[in-house]
Design a protein around this motif. Structure first.
Motif, PDB file in Angstrom:
ATOM      1  N   MET A   1       0.845  -1.199   0.000  1.00  0.00           N
ATOM      2  CA  MET A   1       0.000   0.000   0.000  1.00  0.00           C
ATOM      3  C   MET A   1       0.877   1.244   0.000  1.00  0.00           C
ATOM      4  O   MET A   1       1.792   1.362   0.814  1.00  0.00           O
ATOM      5  N   GLY A   2       0.645   2.136  -0.973  1.00  0.00           N
ATOM      6  CA  GLY A   2       1.462   3.325  -1.098  1.00  0.00           C
ATOM      7  C   GLY A   2       1.053   4.434  -0.142  1.00  0.00           C
ATOM      8  O   GLY A   2      -0.020   4.408   0.461  1.00  0.00           O
ATOM      9  N   ILE A   3       1.929   5.383  -0.003  1.00  0.00           N
ATOM     10  CA  ILE A   3       1.695   6.559   0.835  1.00  0.00           C
ATOM     11  C   ILE A   3       1.960   7.800  -0.003  1.00  0.00           C
ATOM     12  O   ILE A   3       2.925   7.838  -0.782  1.00  0.00           O
ATOM     13  N   LYS A   4       1.106   8.786   0.120  1.00  0.00           N
ATOM     14  CA  LYS A   4       1.317  10.032  -0.615  1.00  0.00           C
ATOM     15  C   LYS A   4       0.975  11.222   0.269  1.00  0.00           C
ATOM     16  O   LYS A   4       0.261  11.106   1.272  1.00  0.00           O
ATOM     17  N   LEU A   5       1.471  12.372  -0.127  1.00  0.00           N
ATOM     18  CA  LEU A   5       1.215  13.609   0.586  1.00  0.00           C
ATOM     19  C   LEU A   5      -0.185  14.123   0.252  1.00  0.00           C
ATOM     20  O   LEU A   5      -0.577  14.169  -0.914  1.00  0.00           O
ATOM     21  N   GLY A   6      -0.919  14.487   1.250  1.00  0.00           N
ATOM     22  CA  GLY A   6      -2.259  15.036   1.039  1.00  0.00           C
ATOM     23  C   GLY A   6      -2.247  16.554   0.975  1.00  0.00           C
ATOM     24  O   GLY A   6      -1.189  17.193   0.881  1.00  0.00           O
ATOM     25  N   ALA A   7      -3.437  17.124   1.005  1.00  0.00           N
ATOM     26  CA  ALA A   7      -3.573  18.577   0.959  1.00  0.00           C
ATOM     27  C   ALA A   7      -2.806  19.208   2.115  1.00  0.00           C
ATOM     28  O   ALA A   7      -2.775  18.685   3.239  1.00  0.00           O
ATOM     29  N   ASN A   8      -2.187  20.358   1.848  1.00  0.00           N
ATOM     30  CA  ASN A   8      -1.388  21.011   2.875  1.00  0.00           C
ATOM     31  C   ASN A   8      -1.314  22.513   2.607  1.00  0.00           C
ATOM     32  O   ASN A   8      -1.511  22.969   1.476  1.00  0.00           O
ATOM     33  N   HIS A   9      -1.057  23.258   3.638  1.00  0.00           N
ATOM     34  CA  HIS A   9      -0.789  24.682   3.509  1.00  0.00           C
ATOM     35  C   HIS A   9       0.064  25.103   4.695  1.00  0.00           C
ATOM     36  O   HIS A   9       0.206  24.371   5.677  1.00  0.00           O
ATOM     37  N   TYR A  10       0.634  26.281   4.600  1.00  0.00           N
ATOM     38  CA  TYR A  10       1.457  26.794   5.696  1.00  0.00           C
ATOM     39  C   TYR A  10       1.348  28.312   5.676  1.00  0.00           C
ATOM     40  O   TYR A  10       0.901  28.919   4.691  1.00  0.00           O
ATOM     41  N   GLY A  11       1.740  28.955   6.753  1.00  0.00           N
ATOM     42  CA  GLY A  11       1.699  30.412   6.769  1.00  0.00           C
ATOM     43  C   GLY A  11       2.030  30.966   8.137  1.00  0.00           C
ATOM     44  O   GLY A  11       2.401  30.236   9.057  1.00  0.00           O
ATOM     45  N   LYS A  12       1.885  32.277   8.245  1.00  0.00           N
ATOM     46  CA  LYS A  12       2.136  32.977   9.514  1.00  0.00           C
ATOM     47  C   LYS A  12       0.804  33.324  10.151  1.00  0.00           C
ATOM     48  O   LYS A  12      -0.014  34.040   9.575  1.00  0.00           O
ATOM     49  N   ALA A  13       0.606  32.804  11.347  1.00  0.00           N
ATOM     50  CA  ALA A  13      -0.654  33.013  12.045  1.00  0.00           C
ATOM     51  C   ALA A  13      -0.550  34.164  13.044  1.00  0.00           C
ATOM     52  O   ALA A  13       0.477  34.348  13.697  1.00  0.00           O
ATOM     53  N   GLU A  14      -1.623  34.925  13.135  1.00  0.00           N
ATOM     54  CA  GLU A  14      -1.844  35.931  14.169  1.00  0.00           C
ATOM     55  C   GLU A  14      -0.736  36.979  14.243  1.00  0.00           C
ATOM     56  O   GLU A  14      -0.109  37.179  15.283  1.00  0.00           O
TER      57      GLU A  14
END
Length: 297
Positions: A1-14
């Motif tokens: 069974m394979g593994i893959k990267l799902g939806a993601n985001h990053y940023g500066k909060a507050e």
């Protein structure tokens, strides 16, 4: 069974930014909390630690401060669109930006001796104004709103005819206190990316006014009915909006039993229950509302 990267985001909060506009006779203050989230062609940062397509979150923070000086801060929807467009349009690896802003109100206090109105007190009554903008290089989904708006009706609220089973202890009532803390968002139908396309301030003030008017005017048989009435009232009067979402906790007020002290209590003395509490969430939208896309995320 394979593994893959799902939806993601990053940023500066507050990122907390306060901007002062200085006029000869008065100062104006804008007090914001700005959170940025970016996504796009950045899988390598997760998969191999390659940061060549990652705009540092420290840069995002600096952008908020620089844009506050460069463009000024008017309506928060406008400022959010300007920021979101910048991140997507200036960085090839950034395909989508979400900018969420909270605005905190300050009230003027007495005019100081120097004659310049520069003194403020943090408002203890105004709710927090909010805006969330999603931009993908073409369209801008804008949701304006409020949070921490505490309201109460001391009568004109009932609750009866509900389901019961062997575990039901709640009594029916035809006269109760109805209180809630409103979190509301209203989606703008126009998805063009022009930050100056609308009178954001007037739209916010009027939407807020109709929310409150509906809460006050509605003889409530349930908090759900009140929620629908509030959303409907806004859409009936604000054609630029296509959907309203509301989250309403039921801030329970229970009549205190004073009979052990030889006193009656005709709905005059209450105890406020902190938790648990009922929580209602619902959306009211026009039949022809455009697709929401990521607007509510």
């Amino acid at each position: 069974m394979g593994i893959k990267l799902g939806a993601n985001h990053y940023g500066k909060a507050e990122t907390r930014v306060v901007a002062v506009r200085r006029h000869p006779d008065r100062h104006e203050i804008k007090d914001l909390n700005v959170s940025v989230a970016l996504s796009g062609d950045m899988d390598d940062a997760h998969l191999s630690g390659d940061n060549s397509k990652v705009l540092p979150t420290d840069t995002q923070k600096n952008t908020v401060f620089v844009f506050a000086r460069k463009y000024g801060i008017g309506e928060i929807e406008e400022f959010a669109i300007i920021l979101a467009k910048h991140f997507v349009d200036s960085q090839p690896s950034v395909h989508h930006a979400r900018v969420a802003i909270e605005e905190y109100a300050w009230d003027r206090i007495a005019l100081p001796s120097n004659g310049i109105a520069h003194s403020f007190a943090r408002s203890g009554t105004a709710p927090v104004r909010t805006a969330v903008v999603h931009y993908d290089g073409t369209k801008a989904h804008v949701v304006s709103g409020i949070k921490d708006l505490i309201v109460l009706n001391s009568t004109d609220s009932e609750f009866w005819g509900f389901l019961t089973d062997e575990l039901t202890t709640l009594k029916e009532t035809n006269d109760r206190i109805l209180s809630t803390v409103v979190t509301a968002g209203w989606r703008h139908a126009d998805t063009t990316a022009d930050p100056h396309r609308a009178d954001w301030g007037a739209s916010f003030r009027e939407a807020s006014r109709y929310l409150l008017a509906a809460f006050a005017d509605t003889h409530s048989y349930s908090l759900q009915q009140t929620l629908y009435a509030m959303g409907t009232r806004v859409l009936d009067h604000r054609p630029e909006l296509c959907e309203v979402q509301l989250e309403l906790p039921n801030k329970h007020h229970f009549v205190v039993d004073l009979t052990p002290f030889g006193l009656d209590n005709a709905n005059e003395v209450f105890i406020v229950a902190d938790r648990p509490y009922g929580l209602m969430h619902g959306s009211v939208l026009r039949d022809d509302a455009p697709d929401a896309g990521p607007a509510w995320s």
